[in-house]
Design a protein around this motif. Structure first.
Motif, PDB file in Angstrom:
ATOM      1  N   SER B  46     -26.464  -9.370  -2.343  1.00  0.00           N
ATOM      2  CA  SER B  46     -26.704  -8.045  -1.785  1.00  0.00           C
ATOM      3  C   SER B  46     -27.456  -7.211  -2.816  1.00  0.00           C
ATOM      4  O   SER B  46     -26.849  -6.508  -3.617  1.00  0.00           O
ATOM      5  CB  SER B  46     -25.354  -7.433  -1.422  1.00  0.00           C
ATOM      6  N   PRO B  47     -28.804  -7.329  -2.843  1.00  0.00           N
ATOM      7  CA  PRO B  47     -29.584  -6.718  -3.937  1.00  0.00           C
ATOM      8  C   PRO B  47     -29.604  -5.191  -3.927  1.00  0.00           C
ATOM      9  O   PRO B  47     -29.961  -4.587  -4.928  1.00  0.00           O
ATOM     10  CB  PRO B  47     -30.986  -7.280  -3.738  1.00  0.00           C
ATOM     11  N   ILE B  48     -29.266  -4.575  -2.807  1.00  0.00           N
ATOM     12  CA  ILE B  48     -29.198  -3.113  -2.763  1.00  0.00           C
ATOM     13  C   ILE B  48     -27.817  -2.722  -2.254  1.00  0.00           C
ATOM     14  O   ILE B  48     -27.388  -3.206  -1.207  1.00  0.00           O
ATOM     15  CB  ILE B  48     -30.291  -2.540  -1.847  1.00  0.00           C
ATOM     16  N   VAL B  49     -27.106  -1.896  -2.999  1.00  0.00           N
ATOM     17  CA  VAL B  49     -25.783  -1.466  -2.534  1.00  0.00           C
ATOM     18  C   VAL B  49     -25.689   0.055  -2.566  1.00  0.00           C
ATOM     19  O   VAL B  49     -26.420   0.728  -3.285  1.00  0.00           O
ATOM     20  CB  VAL B  49     -24.630  -2.060  -3.387  1.00  0.00           C
ATOM     21  N   PHE B  67     -29.939  -0.712  -7.221  1.00  0.00           N
ATOM     22  CA  PHE B  67     -30.699  -1.948  -7.104  1.00  0.00           C
ATOM     23  C   PHE B  67     -30.144  -2.955  -8.110  1.00  0.00           C
ATOM     24  O   PHE B  67     -30.018  -2.643  -9.287  1.00  0.00           O
ATOM     25  CB  PHE B  67     -32.178  -1.688  -7.369  1.00  0.00           C
ATOM     26  N   LEU B  68     -29.834  -4.149  -7.628  1.00  0.00           N
ATOM     27  CA  LEU B  68     -29.172  -5.134  -8.476  1.00  0.00           C
ATOM     28  C   LEU B  68     -30.043  -6.358  -8.702  1.00  0.00           C
ATOM     29  O   LEU B  68     -30.854  -6.712  -7.848  1.00  0.00           O
ATOM     30  CB  LEU B  68     -27.882  -5.626  -7.817  1.00  0.00           C
ATOM     31  N   THR B  69     -29.839  -6.991  -9.877  1.00  0.00           N
ATOM     32  CA  THR B  69     -30.350  -8.343 -10.084  1.00  0.00           C
ATOM     33  C   THR B  69     -29.228  -9.146 -10.712  1.00  0.00           C
ATOM     34  O   THR B  69     -28.288  -8.582 -11.263  1.00  0.00           O
ATOM     35  CB  THR B  69     -31.562  -8.378 -11.038  1.00  0.00           C
ATOM     36  N   GLY B 139     -24.003  -8.547  -8.921  1.00  0.00           N
ATOM     37  CA  GLY B 139     -25.208  -8.268  -9.697  1.00  0.00           C
ATOM     38  C   GLY B 139     -25.015  -7.160 -10.704  1.00  0.00           C
ATOM     39  O   GLY B 139     -23.985  -6.506 -10.738  1.00  0.00           O
ATOM     40  N   LYS B 140     -26.051  -7.030 -11.557  1.00  0.00           N
ATOM     41  CA  LYS B 140     -26.097  -5.954 -12.548  1.00  0.00           C
ATOM     42  C   LYS B 140     -26.931  -4.817 -11.983  1.00  0.00           C
ATOM     43  O   LYS B 140     -27.983  -5.067 -11.392  1.00  0.00           O
ATOM     44  CB  LYS B 140     -26.875  -6.450 -13.766  1.00  0.00           C
ATOM     45  N   VAL B 141     -26.531  -3.593 -12.240  1.00  0.00           N
ATOM     46  CA  VAL B 141     -27.305  -2.451 -11.759  1.00  0.00           C
ATOM     47  C   VAL B 141     -28.529  -2.269 -12.655  1.00  0.00           C
ATOM     48  O   VAL B 141     -28.405  -2.181 -13.861  1.00  0.00           O
ATOM     49  CB  VAL B 141     -26.458  -1.166 -11.759  1.00  0.00           C
ATOM     50  N   ARG B 142     -29.726  -2.252 -12.050  1.00  0.00           N
ATOM     51  CA  ARG B 142     -30.970  -2.065 -12.798  1.00  0.00           C
ATOM     52  C   ARG B 142     -31.619  -0.725 -12.500  1.00  0.00           C
ATOM     53  O   ARG B 142     -32.226  -0.112 -13.362  1.00  0.00           O
ATOM     54  CB  ARG B 142     -31.984  -3.162 -12.450  1.00  0.00           C
TER      55      ARG B 142
END
Lengths: 177, 178
Positions: B46-49, B67-69, B139-142
């Motif tokens: 889920s790249p956007i939360v 936005f996550l990666t 994911g990590k928040v970018r």
């Protein structure tokens, strides 16, 4: 078509694309600011005690207690797209062949430029512990001051502002007084 | 009241309805493709939360978009803001990494997280687990966009809004002619 729907549609489409372009411009603009402030981090004392925690998960392990001094002027990190700084002091140490540890022991949220000239003499807010629950085989630790610049819009950036000159050893475990 | 629209609808005929349905399906399908494509690129399910709780205030408020990666060969570090989902918990949590311990024997990284606005770490949230692991992390928040996601929270809090919006859009798609 000049119906009310198409007018609403056009106006909101224009509004949202303008907003997105503006957000993108602001986010990109923060790459221009490349401040890399440096400060000092000094350790006053490190002590190791057995934990006497009431919580079961935390009992029967050794905890380290650290007193430190931080002086760092992080004001250059504040620009028009800086919402806040998150700064923390971290201990990094290896345990021979078993584990690599990084533990944040102190942190602070800085929301105003005026508060960003750090002069702190403090002790650890959070537990400093090792994966094997003992510091017996832990190698000397590096302590660092790190920061995370959090923008109003855009990309989160990280940096390191200070590092202890030489690694600091963990002393032998003491009896609790 | 809607007689004009109904007349219009009848005049346009069945083929028009089919065409509009097809258009609608294209929009939905391309949205899904972009979402899944992003998921592939960022290696995150889920790249956007959307932020749902206030535990990271004042950094993230309810409704902020993240936005996550989640790169495969990158380890997590203290200070990273991760989104994680514990099996059994229904919503993902956005919190900062407080401790990392790389267990060399098992070749695993064990993590402990904490919300910036919370006083204690997340051990209580892990539902019996001692540490967080890579498999729990979405994911990590970018990157960060403020408040844009509030629409989804509003739609969850007031389901009527969701149905009104969906119904209205569907109706418009059928009636309008281009």
């Amino acid at each position: 078509m000049h119906s009310i729907f198409s007018r609403i549609n056009n106006v909101s489409a224009l509004l949202s694309s303008c907003m997105m372009a503006l957000f993108a411009a602001i986010a990109l603009s923060s790459f221009v600011f490349t401040a890399d402030p440096k400060g000092d981090l000094g350790l006053l004392s490190v002590k190791v005690y057995p934990a006497s925690g009431a919580k079961k998960a935390h009992s029967k392990q050794e905890l380290a207690f650290v007193n430190f001094n931080v002086t760092a002027d992080l004001r250059p990190l504040f620009h028009w797209n800086t919402k806040q700084l998150f700064v923390w002091v971290e201990a990094e140490f290896n345990n021979t062949k078993k584990s690599e540890n990084a533990v944040a022991i102190w942190d602070r949220i800085i929301r105003r430029k005026d508060d960003a000239n750090l002069k702190v003499s403090g002790k650890n807010k959070y537990m400093l512990r090792e994966l094997t629950k003992s510091f017996k085989n832990a190698e000397p630790a590096h302590y660092t001051l790190k920061y995370n610049v959090m923008p109003y819009v855009g990309v989160l950036t990280y940096g390191e502002a200070a590092r202890t000159n030489a690694p600091v050893e963990f002393p032998l475990v003491q009896k609790r007084v | 009241m809607f007689s004009e629209e109904i007349k219009n609808f009848k005049r346009l005929g069945f083929r028009h309805v089919l065409l509009q349905l097809l258009n609608f399906a294209t929009v939905i399908a391309s949205g899904l493709m972009i979402w899944k494509g992003l998921g592939l690129v960022t290696n995150s399910e889920s790249p956007i939360v959307v932020v749902l709780s206030g535990s990271m205030e004042p950094a993230f408020y309810r409704g902020d978009l993240l936005f996550l990666t989640n790169p495969v060969n990158e380890r997590y570090q203290t200070g990273d803001i991760t989104v994680y989902k514990i099996p059994g918990a229904d919503i993902p949590i956005v919190h900062r990494v407080l401790e990392t311990h790389d267990d060399k024997k098992k070749d695993k990284q064990l993590l402990l997280t904490k919300g910036d606005n919370n006083y204690v770490d997340d051990l209580e949230l892990y539902q019996g687990l001692q540490w967080l692991e890579r498999k729990h992390i979405v994911g990590k928040v970018r990157g960060f966009l403020p408040y844009i996601g509030y629409v989804t929270i509003a739609m969850n809090d007031f389901p009527q809004l969701k149905y009104a919006l969906l119904g209205g859009l569907g109706l418009l798609a059928l009636i309008q002619r281009e």
